[in-house]
Scaffold this motif. Structure first.
Motif, PDB file in Angstrom:
ATOM      1  N   GLY A   1       0.823  -1.210   0.000  1.00  0.00           N
ATOM      2  CA  GLY A   1       0.000   0.000   0.000  1.00  0.00           C
ATOM      3  C   GLY A   1       0.850   1.249   0.000  1.00  0.00           C
ATOM      4  O   GLY A   1       0.932   1.942   1.022  1.00  0.00           O
ATOM      5  N   PRO A   2       1.493   1.570  -1.127  1.00  0.00           N
ATOM      6  CA  PRO A   2       2.421   2.711  -1.180  1.00  0.00           C
ATOM      7  C   PRO A   2       1.713   4.043  -1.378  1.00  0.00           C
ATOM      8  O   PRO A   2       1.892   4.724  -2.391  1.00  0.00           O
ATOM      9  N   PHE A   3       0.904   4.424  -0.383  1.00  0.00           N
ATOM     10  CA  PHE A   3       0.029   5.572  -0.585  1.00  0.00           C
ATOM     11  C   PHE A   3       0.298   6.753   0.336  1.00  0.00           C
ATOM     12  O   PHE A   3      -0.250   7.825   0.118  1.00  0.00           O
ATOM     13  N   GLY A   4       1.080   6.568   1.406  1.00  0.00           N
ATOM     14  CA  GLY A   4       1.336   7.706   2.287  1.00  0.00           C
ATOM     15  C   GLY A   4       1.571   7.296   3.718  1.00  0.00           C
ATOM     16  O   GLY A   4       1.814   6.123   4.023  1.00  0.00           O
ATOM     17  N   PHE A   5       1.482   8.274   4.608  1.00  0.00           N
ATOM     18  CA  PHE A   5       1.641   8.039   6.035  1.00  0.00           C
ATOM     19  C   PHE A   5       0.338   7.501   6.624  1.00  0.00           C
ATOM     20  O   PHE A   5      -0.752   7.797   6.136  1.00  0.00           O
ATOM     21  N   LYS A   6       0.474   6.724   7.717  1.00  0.00           N
ATOM     22  CA  LYS A   6      -0.695   6.094   8.321  1.00  0.00           C
ATOM     23  C   LYS A   6      -1.360   7.014   9.330  1.00  0.00           C
ATOM     24  O   LYS A   6      -0.703   7.654  10.162  1.00  0.00           O
ATOM     25  N   VAL A   7      -2.669   7.083   9.257  1.00  0.00           N
ATOM     26  CA  VAL A   7      -3.460   7.822  10.237  1.00  0.00           C
ATOM     27  C   VAL A   7      -3.734   6.899  11.423  1.00  0.00           C
ATOM     28  O   VAL A   7      -4.082   5.725  11.249  1.00  0.00           O
ATOM     29  N   ASN A   8      -3.580   7.429  12.624  1.00  0.00           N
ATOM     30  CA  ASN A   8      -3.832   6.670  13.852  1.00  0.00           C
ATOM     31  C   ASN A   8      -5.313   6.738  14.190  1.00  0.00           C
ATOM     32  O   ASN A   8      -5.797   7.723  14.758  1.00  0.00           O
ATOM     33  N   LYS A   9      -6.045   5.703  13.855  1.00  0.00           N
ATOM     34  CA  LYS A   9      -7.492   5.687  14.056  1.00  0.00           C
ATOM     35  C   LYS A   9      -7.896   5.506  15.515  1.00  0.00           C
ATOM     36  O   LYS A   9      -9.087   5.536  15.834  1.00  0.00           O
ATOM     37  N   ALA A  10      -6.901   5.318  16.388  1.00  0.00           N
ATOM     38  CA  ALA A  10      -7.190   5.246  17.819  1.00  0.00           C
ATOM     39  C   ALA A  10      -7.009   6.597  18.504  1.00  0.00           C
ATOM     40  O   ALA A  10      -7.261   6.713  19.707  1.00  0.00           O
ATOM     41  N   HIS A  11      -6.594   7.631  17.768  1.00  0.00           N
ATOM     42  CA  HIS A  11      -6.334   8.931  18.378  1.00  0.00           C
ATOM     43  C   HIS A  11      -7.661   9.600  18.767  1.00  0.00           C
ATOM     44  O   HIS A  11      -8.570   9.746  17.925  1.00  0.00           O
ATOM     45  N   PRO A  12      -7.799  10.034  20.019  1.00  0.00           N
ATOM     46  CA  PRO A  12      -9.065  10.641  20.465  1.00  0.00           C
ATOM     47  C   PRO A  12      -9.476  11.856  19.639  1.00  0.00           C
ATOM     48  O   PRO A  12     -10.672  12.057  19.384  1.00  0.00           O
ATOM     49  N   GLY A  13      -8.488  12.668  19.212  1.00  0.00           N
ATOM     50  CA  GLY A  13      -8.831  13.845  18.419  1.00  0.00           C
ATOM     51  C   GLY A  13      -9.420  13.478  17.075  1.00  0.00           C
ATOM     52  O   GLY A  13     -10.381  14.108  16.605  1.00  0.00           O
ATOM     53  N   LEU A  14      -8.861  12.463  16.440  1.00  0.00           N
ATOM     54  CA  LEU A  14      -9.393  12.000  15.164  1.00  0.00           C
ATOM     55  C   LEU A  14     -10.806  11.454  15.337  1.00  0.00           C
ATOM     56  O   LEU A  14     -11.709  11.752  14.550  1.00  0.00           O
ATOM     57  N   ILE A  15     -10.986  10.644  16.371  1.00  0.00           N
ATOM     58  CA  ILE A  15     -12.304  10.056  16.616  1.00  0.00           C
ATOM     59  C   ILE A  15     -13.337  11.155  16.834  1.00  0.00           C
ATOM     60  O   ILE A  15     -14.454  11.108  16.279  1.00  0.00           O
ATOM     61  N   ASP A  16     -12.979  12.159  17.599  1.00  0.00           N
ATOM     62  CA  ASP A  16     -13.905  13.271  17.852  1.00  0.00           C
ATOM     63  C   ASP A  16     -14.251  14.004  16.555  1.00  0.00           C
ATOM     64  O   ASP A  16     -15.416  14.370  16.331  1.00  0.00           O
ATOM     65  N   PHE A  17     -13.259  14.218  15.695  1.00  0.00           N
ATOM     66  CA  PHE A  17     -13.495  14.908  14.425  1.00  0.00           C
ATOM     67  C   PHE A  17     -14.453  14.122  13.540  1.00  0.00           C
ATOM     68  O   PHE A  17     -15.413  14.684  12.979  1.00  0.00           O
ATOM     69  N   VAL A  18     -14.202  12.833  13.401  1.00  0.00           N
ATOM     70  CA  VAL A  18     -15.052  12.008  12.537  1.00  0.00           C
ATOM     71  C   VAL A  18     -16.474  11.943  13.080  1.00  0.00           C
ATOM     72  O   VAL A  18     -17.452  12.114  12.341  1.00  0.00           O
ATOM     73  N   VAL A  19     -16.595  11.701  14.378  1.00  0.00           N
ATOM     74  CA  VAL A  19     -17.904  11.463  14.989  1.00  0.00           C
ATOM     75  C   VAL A  19     -18.722  12.746  15.126  1.00  0.00           C
ATOM     76  O   VAL A  19     -19.938  12.744  14.882  1.00  0.00           O
ATOM     77  N   ASN A  20     -18.076  13.841  15.495  1.00  0.00           N
ATOM     78  CA  ASN A  20     -18.825  15.053  15.817  1.00  0.00           C
ATOM     79  C   ASN A  20     -18.763  16.139  14.754  1.00  0.00           C
ATOM     80  O   ASN A  20     -19.460  17.156  14.874  1.00  0.00           O
TER      81      ASN A  20
END
Length: 560
Positions: A171-190
């Motif tokens: 998967g040579p597409f880029g850097f990995k996003v940490n899907k366990a990060h609370p800030g990311l979760i808050d952004f997606v959900v809210n």
């Protein structure tokens, strides 16, 4: 994975059978084209063009449309690289083609204005179509929303810099996003989910590539111990375990909350069920070190429990089975065995499965499955398989099928008729929506000749498909009694089971399919409404044939 390895994964015992859903309960999803290739004259339609095409998609039987990349995004330039910090210092890695999101709450401006996007969604709802949007929150590079505005959401390596996908060659597409990060979760959900559902009016959010494919310290040790194929080196080891399940769980809860608030039926599907490399037997991690990325796909020991959060996931294994049939690599008995394994031991153990023949215009290994000479065969297998979610890929229906006609010799009108016909049949016959299936082929044991029975408490259906270029005479068992009269829903031809056994012998022309049901009063009207173009009526031929032999199973190649 090898054919022999896949054969070893066949189930030895049957689990409990799943009951059929309510009559007519089929979800038909049509993908809207998304990729572009100007050199080949391939362009994604504008929002206005999508809106104009919606009535035609509804006529085929669509219940929902699927929007790849509905947000503002870009694709990398040829030769574009990212700078990655490794044990050896900074290196440049060239990134492959993938959508990079610049703004998650702005509709793709390359396809028109936001008002045109909203108009398209409104028109879909007027026609009774749901709208599902693809959410990709897996990768990031400079210029992307996550990388530029929230670099803290990127998974960090032991070198104090963003980690990349492992194996990179996969998967040579880029850097990995940490899907366990609370800030990311808050952004997606809210932020993302309420905007998509309440402002845009979408009816579902599809989580693309929900897992996190990274190299942790143990995987780095395995690479050192067993060696690595080129592109599989542990470039950016990560200390710790990072699961996407917190994000997935929070999204499920938010979707349920929004469903209650809006009073609308919402969907939360995803691409797959896998969490991380550490959620599978170590032998498959070692295989990945050696460049065998997909050996785990058919193994029931892999943790797929995250599928329980999703309403459905894509069934890549089913497409593999279709290709194996096309390649004449498996028998009818093996086809049914593998289908049952998917349903009862793999992803189907936890969620519904969206079955498809092909997704992308560039999926070259699967292009032959919908060529005019065999399209009826594989669309019949698609429409009569177990399950009740049918996915029709990009560029397969007018007005966009001209791309496939021009590049690969497809017949767009034929595909439209076939998809429409099989959707209609699946909706009319509850047996085709049940989890019940058994091999029906008595003989001959020719690879590429498939026959099976489907049934529920009310009816049974016998499906026979000859994908080979030779005419064959198939002897099959049915679930009906002696001298029952059957009608082929594709050609209108009638057959009668034998007096002594209830078995049936049927002539199958080259590249042909039959869907046989017990004759009933409404079949004449059914056949007159949506006949298959070029349907051939031939007389039954009675002859004895040997029983099926054994064969090998298909090689899995996942489409990226």
């Amino acid at each position: 994975m090898s054919y022999i390895l896949l054969m070893a994964t066949l189930p030895q015992e049957r689990g409990p059978q799943k009951g059929a859903p309510a009559k007519g309960d089929v979800l038909v999803i049509v993908a809207i084209p998304f990729v572009e290739n100007p050199a080949l004259g391939v362009y994604k339609p504008s929002w206005a063009e999508v809106e104009q095409a919606l009535p035609a998609l509804k006529e085929v039987g669509a219940d929902a449309i699927f929007l790849w990349g509905p947000y503002d995004h870009r694709f990398p330039e040829p030769g574009e690289t990212i700078t990655v910090l490794t044990e050896e210092g900074y290196i440049e890695l060239e990134i492959g083609p993938a959508a990079h999101i610049r703004n998650y709450t702005r509709p793709d401006p390359a396809r028109g204005t936001e008002q045109e996007f909203l108009s398209m969604v409104e028109r879909a709802h007027e026609l009774g179509l749901k709208v599902i949007g693809q959410l990709q929150i897996t990768l990031a590079t400079p210029g992307d929303f996550v990388y530029d505005h929230h670099p803290e959401w990127l998974l960090q390596s032991i070198y104090g810099a963003p980690a990349v996908h492992w194996p990179w060659a996969m998967g040579p597409f880029g850097f990995k996003v940490n899907k366990a990060h609370p800030g990311l979760i808050d952004f997606v959900v809210n932020t993302v989910l309420p905007h998509w559902i309440e402002v845009w009016g979408l009816d579902g959010v599809y989580l693309d590539s929900p897992g996190i494919a990274y190299c942790d310290l143990h995987i780095a040790e395995l690479c050192e111990l067993y060696g690595c194929a080129p592109g599989c080196e542990p470039l950016t080891p990560v200390d710790g375990y990072y699961s996407p399940e917190p994000l997935v769980r929070a999204m499920r809860e938010k979707i349920n909350e929004l469903e209650a608030e809006t009073g609308r039926e919402l969907m939360f599907p995803a691409e797959a069920t896998l969490k991380t490399w550490r959620d599978m037997p170590e032998e498959f991690v070692v295989a990945a070190c050696h460049g065998e990325f997909w050996r785990w796909l058919w193994d029931e020991r892999v943790d797929r429990s995250m599928g329980s959060y999703f309403d459905w996931v894509m069934d890549y294994q089913f497409r593999t089975l279709l290709k194996a049939v096309y390649d004449r690599a498996i028998t009818s008995e093996q086809y049914v065995e593998f289908l049952l394994k998917i349903d009862r031991e793999l992803d189907g153990r936890y969620t519904r499965l969206a079955r498809f023949v092909n997704i992308w215009v560039v999926a070259s290994p699967y292009i032959p499955l919908l060529k005019p000479d065999v399209a009826e065969c594989f669309i019949t297998l698609w429409g009569t398989a177990t399950g009740d979610v049918l996915f029709i890929g990009s560029f397969l229906l007018p007005p966009w099928s001209e791309v496939m006609e021009r590049l690969f010799g497809y017949d767009g009108e034929l595909l439209k008729e076939l998809f429409s016909k099989l959707v209609d049949i699946k909706e009319r016959y509850g047996a085709l929506r049940s989890g019940n299936i058994e091999d029906a082929l008595i003989g001959p044991g020719v690879k590429g000749l498939i026959a099976y029975n489907r049934w529920d408490e009310h009816e049974s259906v016998t499906v026979i498909v000859n994908t080979t270029p030779e005419p064959l005479t198939a002897r099959v068992k049915t679930r009906l009694g002696e001298q029952a009269t059957l009608v082929d829903l594709l050609s209108g031809e009638r057959f009668r089971t034998e007096r002594s056994s209830g078995e049936l012998t049927v002539h199958m022309p080259a590249h042909s399919a039959r869907i046989l049901v017990e004759e009933r009063g409404d079949y004449e009207a059914f056949l007159s409404v949506s006949p298959i173009p070029g349907g051939v009526v031939v007389g039954p031929v009675f002859a004895a044939s040997p029983t099926p032999g054994k064969g090998l199973a298909p090689h899995e190649k996942k489409e990226l």
